[in-house]
Enzyme design. Structure first.
Site, PDB file in Angstrom:
ATOM      1  N   ASP A   1      19.345  37.874  40.198  1.00 39.98           N
ATOM      2  CA  ASP A   1      18.400  37.086  39.348  1.00 39.98           C
ATOM      3  C   ASP A   1      17.494  37.935  38.983  1.00 39.98           C
ATOM      4  OD1 ASP A   1      17.130  34.291  39.422  1.00 39.98           O
ATOM      5  OD2 ASP A   1      15.362  35.532  39.668  1.00 39.98           O
TER       6      ASP A   1
ATOM      7  N   GLU B   1      18.458  32.505  34.536  1.00 37.61           N
ATOM      8  CA  GLU B   1      18.849  33.909  34.660  1.00 37.61           C
ATOM      9  C   GLU B   1      19.283  34.434  35.861  1.00 37.61           C
ATOM     10  OE1 GLU B   1      14.481  32.596  36.210  1.00 37.61           O
ATOM     11  OE2 GLU B   1      15.733  32.055  34.467  1.00 37.61           O
TER      12      GLU B   1
END
Length: 162
Positions: free
Chosen positions: A40, A83
């Site tokens: 992430d 993301e």
């Protein structure tokens, strides 16, 4: 096309479950381990807020290209949402997964993305899970990698937790 993320060119979350099932069959026969790296981007909202969404999109494609560099020819890279990314590493063990994750983390930290004439630095946090020790199903393995990703974030970000 339904299995590929249009922005990054990586496989998408839908394809991740199908590839996992394929790896499960293959690795059960050979009794080899495989694992998931769940990544992430740290503080991604700040990139979008400071530079704009076009810059954020370019950082995601930059991350995807670095993931490809760190993947062997039979590993699989995915964008699972926003993301968040996943690297499914076949024929691996805990030690190899940690090495791959740490090299990838360092490479991302040391090679900022480029937007117009600006370099944009960012980092990632990574959680690792190994089949079958950390889970025998997709849901259980992914859940363990996600817990470790959360721990990496809690530990200060830009780190790997296995």
């Amino acid at each position: 096309m339904a299995s590929v993320d249009p922005l990054t060119g990586l496989y998408n979350r839908r394809q991740l479950t199908a590839v996992f099932e394929h790896c499960l069959v293959t690795h059960r026969r050979s009794e080899e381990q495989f694992g998931l790296l769940l990544l992430d981007v740290d503080h991604f909202k700040t990139i979008n807020d400071r530079y704009g969404h076009d810059a954020g999109d370019l950082m995601l494609t930059h991350l995807a290209s670095l993931m490809k560099v760190h993947s062997r020819h039979d590993d699989w890279a995915f964008r699972v949402g926003g993301e968040e990314f996943c690297l499914l590493v076949v024929r691996s063990n805990q030690q190899l997964l940690q090495q791959v994750a740490e090299r990838l983390r360092q490479d991302i930290e040391q090679h900022p993305g480029q937007y117009n004439d600006q370099k944009i630095s960012f980092t990632v946090s990574i959680g690792i899970a190994v089949w079958p020790e950390d889970g025998s199903t997709f849901a259980s393995l992914y859940r363990q990698a996600d817990r470790r990703l959360y721990q990496a974030k809690k530990d200060g970000r830009n780190t790997v937790v296995a």
